[in-house]
Design a protein around this motif. Structure first.
Motif, PDB file in Angstrom:
ATOM      1  N   VAL A  21      75.227  26.921 100.746  1.00 53.87           N
ATOM      2  CA  VAL A  21      74.445  28.043 101.253  1.00 53.87           C
ATOM      3  C   VAL A  21      73.430  27.474 102.233  1.00 53.87           C
ATOM      4  N   THR A  22      73.295  28.129 103.370  1.00 52.55           N
ATOM      5  CA  THR A  22      72.306  27.683 104.342  1.00 52.55           C
ATOM      6  C   THR A  22      71.059  28.545 104.184  1.00 52.55           C
ATOM      7  N   PHE A  23      69.916  27.877 104.060  1.00 59.97           N
ATOM      8  CA  PHE A  23      68.640  28.575 103.951  1.00 59.97           C
ATOM      9  C   PHE A  23      67.896  28.490 105.273  1.00 59.97           C
ATOM     10  N   TYR A  24      67.222  29.582 105.623  1.00 59.09           N
ATOM     11  CA  TYR A  24      66.310  29.597 106.761  1.00 59.09           C
ATOM     12  C   TYR A  24      64.914  29.353 106.202  1.00 59.09           C
ATOM     13  N   TRP A  25      64.150  28.492 106.860  1.00 61.92           N
ATOM     14  CA  TRP A  25      62.785  28.231 106.409  1.00 61.92           C
ATOM     15  C   TRP A  25      61.813  28.338 107.576  1.00 61.92           C
ATOM     16  N   LEU A  26      60.591  28.696 107.219  1.00 59.43           N
ATOM     17  CA  LEU A  26      59.484  28.798 108.166  1.00 59.43           C
ATOM     18  C   LEU A  26      58.275  28.229 107.449  1.00 59.43           C
ATOM     19  N   ILE A  27      57.574  27.313 108.093  1.00 66.98           N
ATOM     20  CA  ILE A  27      56.445  26.659 107.436  1.00 66.98           C
ATOM     21  C   ILE A  27      55.288  26.508 108.426  1.00 66.98           C
ATOM     22  N   THR A  28      54.076  26.721 107.933  1.00 62.17           N
ATOM     23  CA  THR A  28      52.868  26.453 108.716  1.00 62.17           C
ATOM     24  C   THR A  28      52.127  25.321 108.025  1.00 62.17           C
ATOM     25  N   LEU A  29      51.834  24.302 108.798  1.00 58.40           N
ATOM     26  CA  LEU A  29      51.170  23.087 108.294  1.00 58.40           C
ATOM     27  C   LEU A  29      49.793  22.959 108.918  1.00 58.40           C
ATOM     28  N   GLN A  30      48.923  22.241 108.246  1.00 60.46           N
ATOM     29  CA  GLN A  30      47.621  21.906 108.829  1.00 60.46           C
ATOM     30  C   GLN A  30      47.353  20.433 108.579  1.00 60.46           C
ATOM     31  N   HIS A  31      47.046  19.732 109.665  1.00 63.29           N
ATOM     32  CA  HIS A  31      46.686  18.312 109.573  1.00 63.29           C
ATOM     33  C   HIS A  31      45.213  18.187 109.197  1.00 63.29           C
ATOM     34  N   ASP A  32      44.811  16.995 108.776  1.00 62.03           N
ATOM     35  CA  ASP A  32      43.422  16.756 108.381  1.00 62.03           C
ATOM     36  C   ASP A  32      42.432  17.071 109.500  1.00 62.03           C
ATOM     37  N   ASN A  33      42.860  16.921 110.759  1.00 65.67           N
ATOM     38  CA  ASN A  33      41.967  17.188 111.888  1.00 65.67           C
ATOM     39  C   ASN A  33      41.878  18.675 112.228  1.00 65.67           C
ATOM     40  N   GLY A  34      42.561  19.542 111.439  1.00 68.19           N
ATOM     41  CA  GLY A  34      42.494  20.976 111.653  1.00 68.19           C
ATOM     42  C   GLY A  34      43.634  21.539 112.494  1.00 68.19           C
ATOM     43  N   LEU A  35      44.390  20.666 113.154  1.00 67.89           N
ATOM     44  CA  LEU A  35      45.512  21.118 113.972  1.00 67.89           C
ATOM     45  C   LEU A  35      46.556  21.806 113.091  1.00 67.89           C
ATOM     46  N   GLN A  36      46.957  23.012 113.478  1.00 69.73           N
ATOM     47  CA  GLN A  36      47.975  23.751 112.740  1.00 69.73           C
ATOM     48  C   GLN A  36      49.269  23.768 113.533  1.00 69.73           C
ATOM     49  N   LEU A  37      50.379  23.750 112.802  1.00 67.75           N
ATOM     50  CA  LEU A  37      51.700  23.695 113.418  1.00 67.75           C
ATOM     51  C   LEU A  37      52.639  24.575 112.611  1.00 67.75           C
ATOM     52  N   THR A  38      53.402  25.414 113.284  1.00 68.51           N
ATOM     53  CA  THR A  38      54.414  26.236 112.618  1.00 68.51           C
ATOM     54  C   THR A  38      55.782  25.763 113.076  1.00 68.51           C
ATOM     55  N   CYS A  39      56.661  25.500 112.114  1.00 72.64           N
ATOM     56  CA  CYS A  39      58.017  25.022 112.390  1.00 72.64           C
ATOM     57  C   CYS A  39      59.001  25.903 111.638  1.00 72.64           C
ATOM     58  N   ASP A  40      60.238  25.945 112.120  1.00 71.34           N
ATOM     59  CA  ASP A  40      61.284  26.644 111.384  1.00 71.34           C
ATOM     60  C   ASP A  40      62.605  25.916 111.577  1.00 71.34           C
ATOM     61  N   GLY A  41      63.578  26.286 110.765  1.00 72.06           N
ATOM     62  CA  GLY A  41      64.890  25.663 110.864  1.00 72.06           C
ATOM     63  C   GLY A  41      65.780  26.148 109.744  1.00 72.06           C
ATOM     64  N   THR A  42      66.898  25.466 109.569  1.00 76.99           N
ATOM     65  CA  THR A  42      67.814  25.775 108.481  1.00 76.99           C
ATOM     66  C   THR A  42      68.065  24.520 107.672  1.00 76.99           C
ATOM     67  N   MET A  43      68.443  24.721 106.407  1.00 75.68           N
ATOM     68  CA  MET A  43      68.703  23.607 105.503  1.00 75.68           C
ATOM     69  C   MET A  43      69.868  23.999 104.598  1.00 75.68           C
ATOM     70  N   PRO A  44      70.923  23.171 104.519  1.00 75.95           N
ATOM     71  CA  PRO A  44      72.015  23.485 103.608  1.00 75.95           C
ATOM     72  C   PRO A  44      71.638  23.143 102.173  1.00 75.95           C
ATOM     73  N   ALA A  45      72.147  23.921 101.232  1.00 72.34           N
ATOM     74  CA  ALA A  45      71.900  23.673  99.808  1.00 72.34           C
ATOM     75  C   ALA A  45      73.147  24.073  99.021  1.00 72.34           C
ATOM     76  N   VAL A  46      73.384  23.390  97.902  1.00 76.87           N
ATOM     77  CA  VAL A  46      74.523  23.689  97.036  1.00 76.87           C
ATOM     78  C   VAL A  46      73.998  24.389  95.789  1.00 76.87           C
ATOM     79  N   PRO A  47      74.361  25.670  95.585  1.00 77.76           N
ATOM     80  CA  PRO A  47      73.912  26.387  94.384  1.00 77.76           C
ATOM     81  C   PRO A  47      74.338  25.637  93.120  1.00 77.76           C
ATOM     82  N   GLY A  48      73.449  25.591  92.155  1.00 78.80           N
ATOM     83  CA  GLY A  48      73.738  24.879  90.909  1.00 78.80           C
ATOM     84  C   GLY A  48      73.362  23.411  90.975  1.00 78.80           C
TER      85      GLY A  48
END
Length: 89
Positions: A21-48
């Motif tokens: 199963v391919t999952f779509y992900w979206l993530i927002t990160l923040q570095h220690d210096n306050g810089l924020q970054l939003t990334c997205d992509g897909t990741m395969p996974a095997v159920p079970g």
């Protein structure tokens, strides 16, 4: 194949490989210096085999290799599929 009484016996079929199963992900990160970054992509996974936790950790491990240490502000993870509207053939 026959058993010792001459009766035909069924051999179990080899296990089917689990579907991926391919999952779509979206993530927002923040570095220690306050810089924020939003990334997205897909990741395969095997159920079970893979869980939401292991899939999320794999995504964050990959991002850590590329972006260093960060704090996760937001993580969205869902199967990468779009359902047909109700009643569509």
């Amino acid at each position: 194949m026959t058993d010792r009484n001459g009766q035909t016996s069924e051999q179990p079929s080899p296990a089917q490989p689990p579907s991926v199963v391919t999952f779509y992900w979206l993530i927002t990160l923040q570095h220690d210096n306050g810089l924020q970054l939003t990334c997205d992509g897909t990741m395969p996974a095997v159920p079970g085999t893979h869980t939401r936790m292991t899939t999320s950790r794999a995504i964050m491990d990959d991002l850590r290799e590329r972006h260093g240490t960060f704090t996760v502000l937001f993580l969205y993870l869902e199967p990468n599929e779009i359902s047909a509207p109700a009643g569509a053939a």
